[in-house]
Design a protein around this motif. Structure first.
Motif, PDB file in Angstrom:
ATOM      1  N   THR A  76       0.891  -1.268   0.027  1.00 46.26           N
ATOM      2  CA  THR A  76       0.085  -0.028  -0.091  1.00 46.26           C
ATOM      3  C   THR A  76       0.888   1.250   0.053  1.00 46.26           C
ATOM      4  O   THR A  76       1.886   1.242   0.680  1.00 46.26           O
ATOM      5  CB  THR A  76      -0.887  -0.071   1.214  1.00 46.26           C
ATOM      6  OG1 THR A  76      -1.582  -1.128   1.393  1.00 46.26           O
ATOM      7  CG2 THR A  76      -1.883   1.176   1.373  1.00 46.26           C
ATOM      8  N   GLU A  77       0.477   2.276  -0.707  1.00 47.10           N
ATOM      9  CA  GLU A  77       1.391   3.511  -0.774  1.00 47.10           C
ATOM     10  C   GLU A  77       0.200   4.512  -0.353  1.00 47.10           C
ATOM     11  O   GLU A  77      -0.784   4.539  -0.372  1.00 47.10           O
ATOM     12  CB  GLU A  77       1.626   3.769  -2.354  1.00 47.10           C
ATOM     13  CG  GLU A  77       2.512   2.596  -2.903  1.00 47.10           C
ATOM     14  CD  GLU A  77       2.969   2.573  -4.280  1.00 47.10           C
ATOM     15  OE1 GLU A  77       4.140   2.413  -4.607  1.00 47.10           O
ATOM     16  OE2 GLU A  77       2.042   2.855  -5.201  1.00 47.10           O
ATOM     17  N   ARG A  97      -6.909  -4.163  -0.104  1.00 51.66           N
ATOM     18  CA  ARG A  97      -7.911  -3.044   0.027  1.00 51.66           C
ATOM     19  C   ARG A  97      -7.307  -1.789  -1.127  1.00 51.66           C
ATOM     20  O   ARG A  97      -8.110  -1.507  -1.874  1.00 51.66           O
ATOM     21  CB  ARG A  97      -8.253  -2.368   1.224  1.00 51.66           C
ATOM     22  CG  ARG A  97      -8.685  -3.410   2.404  1.00 51.66           C
ATOM     23  CD  ARG A  97      -8.681  -2.581   3.706  1.00 51.66           C
ATOM     24  NE  ARG A  97      -9.569  -1.603   3.869  1.00 51.66           N
ATOM     25  CZ  ARG A  97      -9.591  -0.743   4.828  1.00 51.66           C
ATOM     26  NH1 ARG A  97      -8.885  -0.914   6.054  1.00 51.66           N
ATOM     27  NH2 ARG A  97     -10.421   0.264   4.587  1.00 51.66           N
ATOM     28  N   TRP A  98      -6.352  -1.642  -0.958  1.00 54.33           N
ATOM     29  CA  TRP A  98      -5.640  -0.668  -1.770  1.00 54.33           C
ATOM     30  C   TRP A  98      -5.677  -0.809  -3.231  1.00 54.33           C
ATOM     31  O   TRP A  98      -6.241  -0.056  -4.178  1.00 54.33           O
ATOM     32  CB  TRP A  98      -3.793  -0.297  -1.447  1.00 54.33           C
ATOM     33  CG  TRP A  98      -3.608   0.912  -2.014  1.00 54.33           C
ATOM     34  CD1 TRP A  98      -2.585   0.758  -2.872  1.00 54.33           C
ATOM     35  CD2 TRP A  98      -4.159   2.288  -2.185  1.00 54.33           C
ATOM     36  NE1 TRP A  98      -2.258   2.334  -3.164  1.00 54.33           N
ATOM     37  CE2 TRP A  98      -3.304   3.017  -2.893  1.00 54.33           C
ATOM     38  CE3 TRP A  98      -5.295   2.829  -1.509  1.00 54.33           C
ATOM     39  CZ2 TRP A  98      -3.320   4.474  -3.067  1.00 54.33           C
ATOM     40  CZ3 TRP A  98      -5.295   4.146  -1.625  1.00 54.33           C
ATOM     41  CH2 TRP A  98      -4.587   4.915  -2.478  1.00 54.33           C
ATOM     42  N   VAL A 230      -9.448  -6.842  -7.370  1.00 52.01           N
ATOM     43  CA  VAL A 230      -8.026  -6.727  -6.967  1.00 52.01           C
ATOM     44  C   VAL A 230      -6.888  -6.925  -8.108  1.00 52.01           C
ATOM     45  O   VAL A 230      -5.839  -6.104  -8.101  1.00 52.01           O
ATOM     46  CB  VAL A 230      -8.013  -7.493  -5.886  1.00 52.01           C
ATOM     47  CG1 VAL A 230      -6.289  -7.999  -5.415  1.00 52.01           C
ATOM     48  CG2 VAL A 230      -8.598  -7.425  -4.552  1.00 52.01           C
ATOM     49  N   PHE A 231      -7.235  -7.702  -8.840  1.00 53.57           N
ATOM     50  CA  PHE A 231      -6.452  -8.113 -10.148  1.00 53.57           C
ATOM     51  C   PHE A 231      -6.280  -7.000 -10.960  1.00 53.57           C
ATOM     52  O   PHE A 231      -5.536  -6.737 -11.742  1.00 53.57           O
ATOM     53  CB  PHE A 231      -6.638  -9.422 -10.754  1.00 53.57           C
ATOM     54  CG  PHE A 231      -6.409 -10.617  -9.759  1.00 53.57           C
ATOM     55  CD1 PHE A 231      -5.289 -11.208  -9.877  1.00 53.57           C
ATOM     56  CD2 PHE A 231      -7.237 -11.013  -9.050  1.00 53.57           C
ATOM     57  CE1 PHE A 231      -4.709 -12.089  -9.067  1.00 53.57           C
ATOM     58  CE2 PHE A 231      -7.179 -12.154  -7.926  1.00 53.57           C
ATOM     59  CZ  PHE A 231      -5.889 -12.673  -8.105  1.00 53.57           C
ATOM     60  N   ILE A 232      -7.584  -6.425 -11.251  1.00 52.10           N
ATOM     61  CA  ILE A 232      -7.702  -5.223 -12.253  1.00 52.10           C
ATOM     62  C   ILE A 232      -6.632  -3.732 -11.770  1.00 52.10           C
ATOM     63  O   ILE A 232      -5.989  -3.222 -12.490  1.00 52.10           O
ATOM     64  CB  ILE A 232      -9.187  -4.629 -12.332  1.00 52.10           C
ATOM     65  CG1 ILE A 232      -9.729  -5.640 -13.045  1.00 52.10           C
ATOM     66  CG2 ILE A 232      -9.122  -3.360 -13.141  1.00 52.10           C
ATOM     67  CD1 ILE A 232     -11.267  -5.472 -13.250  1.00 52.10           C
ATOM     68  N   GLY A 233      -6.810  -3.888 -10.114  1.00 51.93           N
ATOM     69  CA  GLY A 233      -5.675  -2.944  -9.517  1.00 51.93           C
ATOM     70  C   GLY A 233      -4.506  -3.270  -9.663  1.00 51.93           C
ATOM     71  O   GLY A 233      -3.382  -2.512  -9.882  1.00 51.93           O
ATOM     72  N   MET A 234      -4.101  -4.866  -9.581  1.00 55.70           N
ATOM     73  CA  MET A 234      -2.708  -5.161  -9.815  1.00 55.70           C
ATOM     74  C   MET A 234      -2.112  -4.866 -11.158  1.00 55.70           C
ATOM     75  O   MET A 234      -1.021  -4.582 -11.437  1.00 55.70           O
ATOM     76  CB  MET A 234      -2.546  -6.664  -9.752  1.00 55.70           C
ATOM     77  CG  MET A 234      -2.463  -7.127  -8.345  1.00 55.70           C
ATOM     78  SD  MET A 234      -2.100  -8.939  -8.300  1.00 55.70           S
ATOM     79  CE  MET A 234      -2.401  -9.216  -6.767  1.00 55.70           C
TER      80      MET A 234
END
Ligand SMILES: Nc1ncnc2c1ncn2[C@@H]1O[C@H](COP(=O)(O)OP(=O)(O)OP(=O)(O)O)[C@@H](O)[C@H]1O
Ligand SMILES: CC(C)(CO)[C@@H](O)C(=O)NCCC(=O)O
Ligand SMILES: [K+]
Length: 238
Positions: A76-77, A97-98, A230-234
């Motif tokens: 998380t950033e 979550r991020w 989550v994978f779309i975020g990744m």
């Protein structure tokens, strides 16, 4: 081909990325995943996000290094892709979550969003259309709510059952099943309500996680279920 891994507290979820296309998600236990590892020896790199015990990630790390496969752990950033974290100490926010927030922002950049990830725990994250995270909630997941009841009482029990609609129950088992699902659903309504008359009033609810589609079905609100959020975020990090 890249391997994307999301390590939760109950399950490991993973997908492959080939020519920028995400495969469907698979899930299994950490134990089963380690048995599968050798079948991934042809991939070029690994991206991993974990909110669980670091020992599992360390084993994958060691395996990847032994085969010269690049491995990138995500965390998380304070800010990613212009999306700003609200946490006082951003590194304490779960990376799942991020990544869900970043996935949602990628898909719906023009709306105020409530992101609900319903797994072992249920997390709620409010993201406004100006890319500012407004905070969130963490509550026990539906299974965990039930387990807490069973553990601390003598006569409360429940059998797994399909819920048709949310209503009141007339057996112990129905009281528990309907009560825990209604509690989770009510929290979603409550989160939306809490943003009413604020600048970040929720325009869309996005569900993800193992229990997300069921919560979406049971709730009486306009919402979208996205199993691979989550994978779309990744994918934004690749
Ligand atoms: N097809 C499914 N496979 C696995 N779990 C499911 C499925 N459908 C519903 N569930 C429920 O979803 C929960 C697991 O959710 P999820 O897959 O998001 O797990 P997790 O990633 O381990 O959780 P977390 O990331 O919150 O630790 C369990 O409580 C389980 O009962
Ligand atoms: C809440 C969970 C367990 C959900 O998977 C995970 O995001 C986590 O471990 N978070 C750390 C605490 C936090 O997000 O504030
Ligand atoms: K999760």
């Amino acid at each position: 081909m890249e391997l994307l891994i999301d390590v939760g507290n109950t399950l490991v979820k993973y997908a492959l990325l080939e020519n920028k296309q995400l495969s469907k998600i698979n899930h299994c236990s950490t134990f089963d995943f380690l048995k599968l590892l050798s079948s991934f020896d042809h991939i070029s790199s690994i991206v991993i996000a974990s909110v669980s015990n670091p020992i599992f990630s360390q084993e994958i790390h060691a395996w990847a290094e032994s085969l010269d496969i690049q491995i990138k752990p995500l965390s998380t950033e304070a800010e990613s892709f212009g999306v700003k974290n609200s946490y006082e100490n951003y590194s304490t926010m779960g990376v799942d979550r991020w990544l869900a927030v970043l996935g949602a922002q990628y898909l719906y950049p023009k709306e105020n969003l409530l992101i609900v990830d319903a797994g072992t725990a249920i997390t709620f994250d409010v993201l406004d259309k100006y890319k500012q995270h407004q905070g969130g909630w963490i509550v026990p997941g539906v299974d965990m709510m039930m387990q807490a009841l069973f553990k601390n009482t003598e006569k409360v029990f429940a059998e797994q059952s399909e819920i048709d609609v949310l209503k009141f129950g007339k057996t112990t088992s129905d009281n528990v099943n309907l009560g825990c699902w209604s509690t989770a659903s009510a929290a979603v309504h409550g989160a939306v309500e809490m943003t009413k008359n604020t600048e970040h009033s929720v325009e869309r609810v996005i569900f993800t996680g193992g229990n997300g589609s069921e919560l979406n079905r049971l709730g009486q609100f306009k919402a979208t279920y996205i199993d691979n959020l989550v994978f779309i975020g990744m994918k934004r990090f690749l």
